[in-house]
Design a protein around this motif. Structure first.
Motif, PDB file in Angstrom:
ATOM      1  N   PRO A  85      47.161  29.520  35.915  1.00  0.00           N
ATOM      2  CA  PRO A  85      47.425  30.688  35.070  1.00  0.00           C
ATOM      3  C   PRO A  85      46.133  31.259  34.495  1.00  0.00           C
ATOM      4  N   GLY A  86      45.973  32.555  34.602  1.00  0.00           N
ATOM      5  CA  GLY A  86      44.757  33.223  34.138  1.00  0.00           C
ATOM      6  C   GLY A  86      43.743  33.469  35.231  1.00  0.00           C
ATOM      7  N   ASP A  87      43.867  32.787  36.378  1.00  0.00           N
ATOM      8  CA  ASP A  87      42.914  32.992  37.474  1.00  0.00           C
ATOM      9  C   ASP A  87      43.079  34.382  38.070  1.00  0.00           C
ATOM     10  N   TYR A  88      41.960  34.976  38.466  1.00  0.00           N
ATOM     11  CA  TYR A  88      42.004  36.261  39.152  1.00  0.00           C
ATOM     12  C   TYR A  88      40.932  36.316  40.234  1.00  0.00           C
ATOM     13  N   LEU A  89      41.151  37.179  41.226  1.00  0.00           N
ATOM     14  CA  LEU A  89      40.173  37.414  42.275  1.00  0.00           C
ATOM     15  C   LEU A  89      40.261  38.880  42.659  1.00  0.00           C
ATOM     16  N   ALA A  90      39.155  39.599  42.507  1.00  0.00           N
ATOM     17  CA  ALA A  90      39.100  41.018  42.847  1.00  0.00           C
ATOM     18  C   ALA A  90      38.559  41.184  44.258  1.00  0.00           C
ATOM     19  N   ALA A  91      39.162  42.106  45.013  1.00  0.00           N
ATOM     20  CA  ALA A  91      38.720  42.364  46.381  1.00  0.00           C
ATOM     21  C   ALA A  91      39.086  43.786  46.753  1.00  0.00           C
ATOM     22  N   GLU A  92      38.431  44.302  47.778  1.00  0.00           N
ATOM     23  CA  GLU A  92      38.731  45.639  48.271  1.00  0.00           C
ATOM     24  C   GLU A  92      39.282  45.540  49.678  1.00  0.00           C
ATOM     25  N   LEU A  93      40.352  46.262  49.948  1.00  0.00           N
ATOM     26  CA  LEU A  93      40.996  46.218  51.248  1.00  0.00           C
ATOM     27  C   LEU A  93      41.291  47.648  51.689  1.00  0.00           C
ATOM     28  N   LEU A  94      40.645  48.074  52.774  1.00  0.00           N
ATOM     29  CA  LEU A  94      40.773  49.442  53.279  1.00  0.00           C
ATOM     30  C   LEU A  94      40.485  50.466  52.191  1.00  0.00           C
TER      31      LEU A  94
END
Length: 377
Positions: free
Chosen positions: A61-70
């Motif tokens: 809980p609280g974990d995040y991962l930012a990424a870009e897709l297309l």
């Protein structure tokens, strides 16, 4: 590019009903034409399931991962209740991307004007907006993108129209049952810039025929081309090849993954879930080749080394990860030279479609699926 032109391209490429022995590869325009790439993105990529991250990367809980897709800024988050979500990573105020990288947080806070969002996407705070009498804070929330977890990958469907992924690829799931990808975690990653069409990478990845020439010293001694075979996908949107591993190669892998025994313990299996989830496993480890298409002639490739959670905590895992990345550097250098050469060759006036070798059946399976997707509308 008009619909008529697309139909002509599909016809030129052999159509969707061509049998493997009589089929030919896609014509050069499929790798060079920017308008065709845009059609691939809209008709094929956004309408299908695409890999965003591994579940293990947002485990708590609280974990995040930012990424870009297309070109879409996205963020995978685990909210306080432990629910996994994929949200738009664009502030609803002035469109500023909110989260960067990977970490843990209580809220997602935009750095521009400090608007904050709870991990379920709802608005938490908007400084000084009470002075705007028409502002409805309850109506403001980050859009949630449809996702599905398959074999430990967080798969997203950008246009929300795709049928369930698991229901579409049961035969592949069955063939991977002994590998137990579900809980594998990333222990090393490296990104490479690719100045060629994304399909060249997919097609290079999915066949073992090129070990014989391109990897004759680095890979062929350990995964011989002649000891490889292609799986029948039964018309499902995937392909897979299995190679026998030389004993020297298996010795580098450490203890087998959970459930890996018998014949499987001595082979390497690679697979692609169309359009571009490329991954594989052997003995004691696995890997994921993450693709980020950008244009007809440009994309990024990120290699990830995957191991069991208990392996990740063992002494010496750093050495294993470093050695794995060193080997990947060599392979990627060789692959890059070939892929870049293919892209250049496709620009030739004399470039043309060619026949498939028996070990290139996975390419035919992929190209047939792609043509069906492009011609479907």
């Amino acid at each position: 590019m008009t619909a008529v032109t697309i139909r002509d391209r599909v016809y030129e490429a052999g159509g969707t009903a061509a049998e493997f022995d009589a089929a030919t590869t896609l014509p050069p325009a499929f790798y060079l034409d920017e308008q065709l790439y845009q059609l691939e993105e809209q008709r094929v990529m956004r309408a299908q399931w695409l890999p965003l991250a591994r579940v293990a990367q947002v485990a708590r809980p609280g974990d995040y991962l930012a990424a870009e897709l297309l070109g879409e800024p996205l963020v995978a988050v685990r909210d306080k209740a432990g629910v996994l979500r994929v949200l738009s990573n664009v502030c609803r105020h002035r469109a500023m991307p909110i989260a960067e990288g990977r970490g843990s947080c209580q809220t997602l806070k935009c750095p521009y004007h400090l608007w904050s969002y709870r991990l379920d996407g709802s608005l938490g705070g908007a400084p000084m907006m009470l002075e705007n009498g028409s502002f409805d804070r309850d109506a403001v929330r980050l859009p949630e993108i449809r996702h599905e977890v398959w074999q430990g990958w967080i798969m997203v469907n950008l246009d929300g129209s795709a049928p369930s992924l698991a229901a579409r690829i049961p035969a592949l799931s069955a063939s991977l049952a002994g590998w137990d990808f579900t809980d594998l975690t990333v222990v090393a990653s490296r990104t490479y810039e690719a100045d060629w069409n994304w399909k060249i990478t997919v097609e290079n990845f999915c066949e073992c025929y090129h070990h014989l020439g391109l990897h004759r010293e680095s890979l062929e001694p350990f995964l011989p081309s002649r000891d490889s075979r292609c799986l029948d996908n039964g018309g499902e949107p995937w392909n897979s090849s299995i190679s026998r591993c030389a004993p020297e190669y298996l010795a580098l892998q450490g203890s087998p993954m959970s459930g890996v025994d018998g014949e499987r313990a001595g082979v390497n299996q690679i697979f692609t879930v169309f359009p571009f989830l490329c991954a594989g496993a052997q003995g004691g480890s696995a890997f994921w080749l993450e693709l980020t298409p950008e244009t007809a002639g440009k994309h990024r490739i990120t290699w990830h080394v995957l191991v069991r959670p208990d392996q990740a905590a063992q002494p010496g895992i750093e050495d294993f990860a470093a050695a794995s990345m060193q080997a990947i550097d060599v392979l990627q250098s060789e692959d890059s030279a070939a892929c870049r050469g293919v892209q250049a060759g496709l620009r030739s006036t004399f470039a043309a479609s060619g026949s498939f070798a028996p070990l290139e059946k996975p390419i035919w399976q992929f190209q047939r699926w792609l043509l069906e997707g492009l011609a479907d509308r």
